[in-house]
Scaffold this active site. Structure first.
Site, short mmCIF file in Angstrom:
data_model
loop_
_atom_site.label_atom_id
_atom_site.label_comp_id
_atom_site.label_asym_id
_atom_site.label_seq_id
_atom_site.Cartn_x
_atom_site.Cartn_y
_atom_site.Cartn_z
N SER A 55 0.84 -1.19 0.00
CA SER A 55 0.00 0.00 0.00
C SER A 55 0.88 1.25 0.00
O SER A 55 1.64 1.47 -0.94
CB SER A 55 -0.96 -0.05 1.20
OG SER A 55 -1.99 0.89 1.05
N ASP B 146 -10.11 -3.54 -5.12
CA ASP B 146 -9.28 -2.57 -4.42
C ASP B 146 -9.33 -1.25 -5.19
O ASP B 146 -9.09 -1.24 -6.40
CB ASP B 146 -7.84 -3.09 -4.35
CG ASP B 146 -6.88 -2.19 -3.60
OD1 ASP B 146 -7.29 -1.10 -3.14
OD2 ASP B 146 -5.70 -2.57 -3.46
N HIS C 115 -7.90 -5.18 -1.02
CA HIS C 115 -6.74 -4.55 -0.40
C HIS C 115 -6.39 -5.27 0.90
O HIS C 115 -7.26 -5.80 1.59
CB HIS C 115 -7.04 -3.08 -0.13
CG HIS C 115 -5.84 -2.26 0.16
ND1 HIS C 115 -4.95 -1.89 -0.81
CD2 HIS C 115 -5.38 -1.73 1.32
CE1 HIS C 115 -3.99 -1.16 -0.26
NE2 HIS C 115 -4.21 -1.06 1.04
#
Length: 321
Positions: free
Chosen positions: A160, A257, A287
């Site tokens: 991320s 995501d 995610h």
């Protein structure tokens, strides 16, 4: 640009895990003061984390005021190193939230993993995180052999927000004429600041991460819209016009995501620039899927691919075939 990822129904094992986790991380926590949010998230992740492999040596160290956690597998040294940047939107997350992930990565990829507890936004916007990463990579290279690290074999990795930090570090190393990373492992990365991409719109209310959350994180990290950070490729790699000199990249994206297109865009830019890049798409995942790896077969398959890419880049200097 590559065609949009065709999504399968979201994996039930992953969904059940996140529903259970969210019971201990209530929606109202998003309005808590940041120190309370961070402490609560650390606690929830500690509650749900898997045991470390017993054979690992783990120690916490201070690098010029930056806390790092070092995971060392047994066996002959020096071994390749991995500088790892945790996710959390640059706002939350720590060595506690990603402890088991880094432990298993070190053990299975047979690398010394150094997780960086970098300064968090919004108190410390860009370039604070880049400054911290440059200090740690310099320390790994100057002191690495004492830690069992081969300083010429260091891979950058992160999930991320940590994906952005990995590419930002590689761009900074190139621009400063410093030795480059051996490779980049980018795990459902934030690489752009465009929240109008098809995957942002399609997954605006997806489990694990929403579009509104990402807008908050981006503004916390980059500062007021229109400021200079929004046009800095080291902060927003997908606006970079020059990707020469970047190391090979393994990029994994999840169909459910908002950030899915970020990874696809960067992969396409790498290929167009003649750089090595592999894109792995997870059609049934969302995610943060690594966190569900022990209860979701697709999540574990995705994690295993991350491990293998890290091992190949670190030990062989190339991407897996």
């Amino acid at each position: 640009m590559t065609d949009a990822v065709t999504a399968l129904p979201i994996d039930e094992g992953m969904l059940r895990f996140y529903k259970e986790l969210s019971m201990h991380s209530p929606p109202e926590s998003a309005s808590w003061p940041l120190p309370e949010q961070r402490a609560a998230w650390d606690g929830v992740c500690r509650m749900f984390r898997a045991p470390r492999p017993e054979r690992l040596m783990v120690e916490d160290l201070d690098v010029d005021g930056i806390h790092v956690r070092v995971y060392r597998p047994p066996g002959e040294s020096p071994k390749p190193g991995v500088i790892y940047f945790h996710g959390g939107g640059w706002v939350v997350g720590s060595c506690e939230t990603h402890d088991d992930i880094c432990a298993e990565l070190a053990d299975q990829a047979d690398c010394v993993v150094v997780m960086v507890d970098y300064r968090l936004a919004p108190e410390n916007p860009h370039p604070a995180q880049l400054e911290d990463s440059l200090k740690v990579i310099d320390w790994m290279r100057s002191s690495g052999r004492a830690l069992g690290i081969d300083p010429s074999h260091i891979v950058g990795a992160g999930d991320s927000a940590g994906g952005q930090m990995t590419v930002g570090l590689a761009l900074a190393l190139r621009d400063q004429g410093l030795p480059q990373l051996r490779g980049m492992v980018l795990i459902y990365p934030v690489l752009g600041a465009d929240t109008e991409t098809p995957s942002y719109i399609r997954n605006a209310n997806a489990p694990c991460l929403t579009r509104d959350e990402m807008i908050f994180y981006l503004e916390s990290f980059l500062g007021p819209r229109g400021g200079r950070n929004w046009t800095d490729p080291r902060a927003v790699p997908n606006i970079a016009t020059n990707l020469s000199g970047l190391p090979p990249a393994f990029i994994t994206v999840a169909a459910h995501d908002p950030l899915c297109d970020d990874g696809i865009i960067f992969h396409d830019k790498m290929k167009a620039a003649g750089r090595e890049s592999i894109l792995r798409a997870e059609p049934a995942l969302a995610h943060s899927y690594m966190r569900a790896r022990h209860v979701s077969a697709p999540s574990m398959a995705g994690f295993n691919a991350i491990v293998q890419a890290t091992r190949h880049l670190a030990h062989e200097g190339c991407l897996p075939e």
